[in-house]
Design a protein around this motif. Structure first.
Motif, mmCIF file in Angstrom:
data_model
loop_
_atom_site.group_PDB
_atom_site.id
_atom_site.type_symbol
_atom_site.label_atom_id
_atom_site.label_comp_id
_atom_site.label_asym_id
_atom_site.label_seq_id
_atom_site.Cartn_x
_atom_site.Cartn_y
_atom_site.Cartn_z
ATOM 1 N N LEU A 255 13.425 55.954 47.227
ATOM 2 C CA LEU A 255 12.707 55.066 48.133
ATOM 3 C C LEU A 255 11.798 54.177 47.292
ATOM 4 N N PRO A 256 11.332 53.077 47.841
ATOM 5 C CA PRO A 256 10.430 52.239 47.057
ATOM 6 C C PRO A 256 9.200 52.993 46.539
ATOM 7 N N ALA A 257 8.688 53.930 47.330
ATOM 8 C CA ALA A 257 7.461 54.622 46.931
ATOM 9 C C ALA A 257 7.692 56.070 46.475
ATOM 10 N N LEU A 258 8.946 56.527 46.440
ATOM 11 C CA LEU A 258 9.205 57.920 46.083
ATOM 12 C C LEU A 258 10.588 58.068 45.472
ATOM 13 N N GLU A 259 10.630 58.683 44.303
ATOM 14 C CA GLU A 259 11.908 59.016 43.669
ATOM 15 C C GLU A 259 11.878 60.478 43.272
#
Length: 118
Positions: free
Chosen positions: A52-56
């Motif tokens: 995700l843009p804010a979570l990998e």
């Protein structure tokens, strides 16, 4: 931990189930990796790569997070289905944090490629 190349016939049936769960999750989500872990009580948790843009998160990190959030203290086993030939340093740290008995890597077709044990 020691590394070996496992033979399919030497894989414990319970670990074969983890390979199947990992492959199924990976295929269902079209993800780069699928993982399954078994905790000290025999419960299993599956996950795939999270991007995700804010979570990998790697699949292993996501599966461990699910296990920990359900109360797991240690892991008997972990399986990662991936095209990679080894675990990332972060995944290795997660395995150590959870005092994982052993970890298997498997190719997308389910062929075991690496076994790590304490």
């Amino acid at each position: 931990m020691s590394d070996t190349t496992p033979r399919a016939e030497d894989i414990d049936p319970e670990d074969t189930k983890l390979i199947t769960l990992s492959r199924s999750s990976r295929a269902r989500n079209g993800a780069a990796e699928g993982a399954a872990v078994r905790d000290e009580t025999g419960r299993t948790y599956t996950a795939t790569t999270v991007t995700l843009p804010a979570l990998e998160l790697s699949a292993l990190q996501a599966a461990v997070a699910a296990a920990v959030s359900s109360g797991a203290a240690t892991l008997e086993a972990a399986v990662v289905v991936t095209e990679n030939s080894e675990l990332s340093p972060t995944d290795l740290a997660v395995v150590r944090d959870m005092k994982t008995g052993h970890v298997l890597l498997a190719a997308p077709d389910g062929t075991p490629t690496l076994s790590r044990r304490d």
